[in-house]
Design an enzyme around this catalytic site. Sequence first.
Site, PDB file in Angstrom:
ATOM      1  N   TYR A 136      11.320 -12.736   1.313  1.00  0.00           N
ATOM      2  CA  TYR A 136      12.417 -13.601   0.865  1.00  0.00           C
ATOM      3  C   TYR A 136      13.323 -13.998   2.018  1.00  0.00           C
ATOM      4  CZ  TYR A 136      11.994 -13.154  -4.243  1.00  0.00           C
ATOM      5  OH  TYR A 136      11.603 -13.237  -5.542  1.00  0.00           O
ATOM      6  N   LYS A 186       1.357  -2.604  -0.968  1.00  0.00           N
ATOM      7  CA  LYS A 186       0.024  -3.153  -0.714  1.00  0.00           C
ATOM      8  C   LYS A 186      -0.395  -2.666   0.669  1.00  0.00           C
ATOM      9  CE  LYS A 186      -3.489  -5.808  -1.801  1.00  0.00           C
ATOM     10  NZ  LYS A 186      -4.447  -5.507  -2.878  1.00  0.00           N
ATOM     11  N   ASP A 218      -1.541  -4.431  -7.145  1.00  0.00           N
ATOM     12  CA  ASP A 218      -2.492  -5.007  -8.111  1.00  0.00           C
ATOM     13  C   ASP A 218      -2.791  -4.003  -9.218  1.00  0.00           C
ATOM     14  OD1 ASP A 218      -3.711  -3.512  -6.086  1.00  0.00           O
ATOM     15  OD2 ASP A 218      -5.475  -4.809  -5.900  1.00  0.00           O
ATOM     16  N   ASP A 242      10.120  -8.621  -8.121  1.00  0.00           N
ATOM     17  CA  ASP A 242      10.419  -9.841  -8.887  1.00  0.00           C
ATOM     18  C   ASP A 242       9.324 -10.074  -9.932  1.00  0.00           C
ATOM     19  OD1 ASP A 242      11.642 -12.350  -9.537  1.00  0.00           O
ATOM     20  OD2 ASP A 242      10.153 -13.353  -8.288  1.00  0.00           O
ATOM     21  N   ASP A 246       9.372  -9.382 -14.398  1.00  0.00           N
ATOM     22  CA  ASP A 246       9.109 -10.382 -15.450  1.00  0.00           C
ATOM     23  C   ASP A 246       7.972  -9.893 -16.353  1.00  0.00           C
ATOM     24  OD1 ASP A 246      11.000 -12.190 -14.346  1.00  0.00           O
ATOM     25  OD2 ASP A 246       9.718 -13.912 -14.797  1.00  0.00           O
TER      26      ASP A 246
HETATM   27  C1  IPM Z   1      15.255 -13.257 -10.024  1.00  0.00           C
HETATM   28  C2  IPM Z   1      14.913 -14.683  -9.649  1.00  0.00           C
HETATM   29  C3  IPM Z   1      15.305 -14.964  -8.211  1.00  0.00           C
HETATM   30  C4  IPM Z   1      14.418 -14.079  -7.330  1.00  0.00           C
HETATM   31  C5  IPM Z   1      15.189 -16.422  -7.740  1.00  0.00           C
HETATM   32  C6  IPM Z   1      15.929 -17.371  -8.626  1.00  0.00           C
HETATM   33  C7  IPM Z   1      15.681 -16.591  -6.336  1.00  0.00           C
HETATM   34  O1  IPM Z   1      13.569 -14.950  -9.912  1.00  0.00           O
HETATM   35  O2  IPM Z   1      16.415 -12.872  -9.887  1.00  0.00           O
HETATM   36  O3  IPM Z   1      14.382 -12.537 -10.494  1.00  0.00           O
HETATM   37  O4  IPM Z   1      13.292 -14.448  -6.999  1.00  0.00           O
HETATM   38  O5  IPM Z   1      14.910 -13.018  -6.944  1.00  0.00           O
HETATM   39 MN    MN Z   2      12.578 -13.378 -11.030  1.00  0.00          MN
END
Ligand code: IPM
Ligand code: MN
Length: 352
Positions: A136, A186, A218, A242, A246
Site C-alpha cells: 500500500y 506468503k 492462499d 484487507d 471482506d
Molecule cells: C478498507 C478499504 C481501504 C483499504 C481502501 C478504501 C483504501 O478497502 O478499509 O478495507 O484497502 O484499506
Molecule cells: Mn477493504
Amino acid sequence: MKVAVFPGDGIGPEVTREAVRVLEALDLPGLTLFEGDVGGIAYKRHGHPLPEETRAIARSCDAVLFGAVGDPDCDALERHLRPEQAILGLRERLMLFANLRPAKVLPGMEAASSLRPEIARAIDLLIVRELTGDVYFGDKQRFVCQNGERGGRDVMAYIESEVRRIAHTAFRAARGRKRRLCSVDKANVLETSQLWRDVVIETAAEYSDVELEHMYVDNAAMQLVRDPGRFDVIVTGNLFGDILSDQASMCVGSIGLLASASLGERQTEYGTFGLYEPIHGSAPDIAEQGRANPMAAILSTAMMLRHSFGREAEAGRIEAAVALALADGVRGSDLGGHAGTSEIGDAVLERL
Ligand code: IPM
Ligand code: MN
Ligand code: NAD
C-alpha cells in the site's frame, strides 16, 4: 472527549448519521463532535480528499469516527486526489498501524452466513491487520518498456520494527482471548513475508502462553470458509488483511456488520487515540436509497468507546442493543430483510 466525525461519500453519511444518533443517545457528559469533509465530497468542496482543515480536526480530537470514502466520479483523477487517499492519509499521518477487525457469529445468526450454519456457528475471530506498510505504501510507478508496452509497479516492503509492533499487538490481543495466534503470509514466495515470519517467530519468545501457527495466505483463504472456527486471532499484512476481512464478513453474514478500530501508540487523557470505521466502503450501488445497513458503523462507535474512552460498559450496551435487534429479526437488505437504514438505527436505539 472530542470526537472527529468524517462521514465521507456514498453510504458513509447515511450509516454515520445512525452511529452518531446512537452515540448521542448515551448522553455522555463532555462528549463533543466535530464534523469534517473527507473523500470525494472533500475534493469537490476543497479540491483535496483530505484538506488541511480536516487534518487539523483529526489532530485536535481524541478519536475519529469515519464513514467511508469512494466516488466513481473520481476514479479517473490522479491517484493523490482520489477519495481513498483520505483514509490512507489519515492512517499514515496518525500512525494508526494496527487495524482490529472482529468477526463473530451471534447465536441465532448462523443462517445469515454464506457458509452452512453448522460451520458458521463457531466463528469468533479477530483479524489484526497491519495498516501503514506493505504494498500500500511502497513506491508506485507506471513505466513503458522498450517495446512500448505499458507497465505498472508497486513495491511491497516491510521493515522489522513494523512487523514487530503489529506482532506485539496481535499476541497481546490473543492473550485477552483464546491464546491462539495464526500469522498469515506468503513466505513460500515473498521475501517480505519471510521477514514477516522470522520477526513473528522472534516476538513469540515473549509470549510462551500463546500458541502460534503460520499459514500461507492462499490456505488461510480456504480454511476461512472450510473451518473458520479454528481461528482465534489472525495477524497479517495490509493487503492480505484487507482481502481476508471482506471474506470473513460474508462468513458472518454481511459486510454491513463488521466494525473496525485503527490504533497507534498515542495515548490521550482517556485512552488510546484511534480511528473507527466499518470495514465496508461507500457502496455507490446502493447510495442515497436508504438501504445501507448501519450496524457496522454503530458497532464502530462501540469500539471507539472501548479503546479510546475506556467506556467498556457503554460499548457493551451498544453491542447488546445491536445483538438484540438482530435477535428480534431486524434485517437490512444485505441480510435478506426489508429494514432501511434509519429503521435499523431506530431499532437499535429502542433497545439501547
Ligand atoms: C478498507 C478499504 C481501504 C483499504 C481502501 C478504501 C483504501 O478497502 O478499509 O478495507 O484497502 O484499506
Ligand atoms: Mn477493504
Ligand atoms: P463496498 O464495501 O463499498 O461495497 C461492496 C458491496 O457490499 C456492494 O454491493 C455494497 O452495496 C455492499 N455493501 C457495503 N456496505 C454495505 C452496507 N452497510 N449495507 C448493505 N450493503 C453494503 O466495496 P466496493 O464496491 O468495492 O467499493 C466502493 C467504493 O468504496 C470504492 O471507491 C472503494 O475504494 C471504497 N472503499 C472505501 C472504504 C473505506 O472508506 N474505508 C472501504 C472499502 C471500499
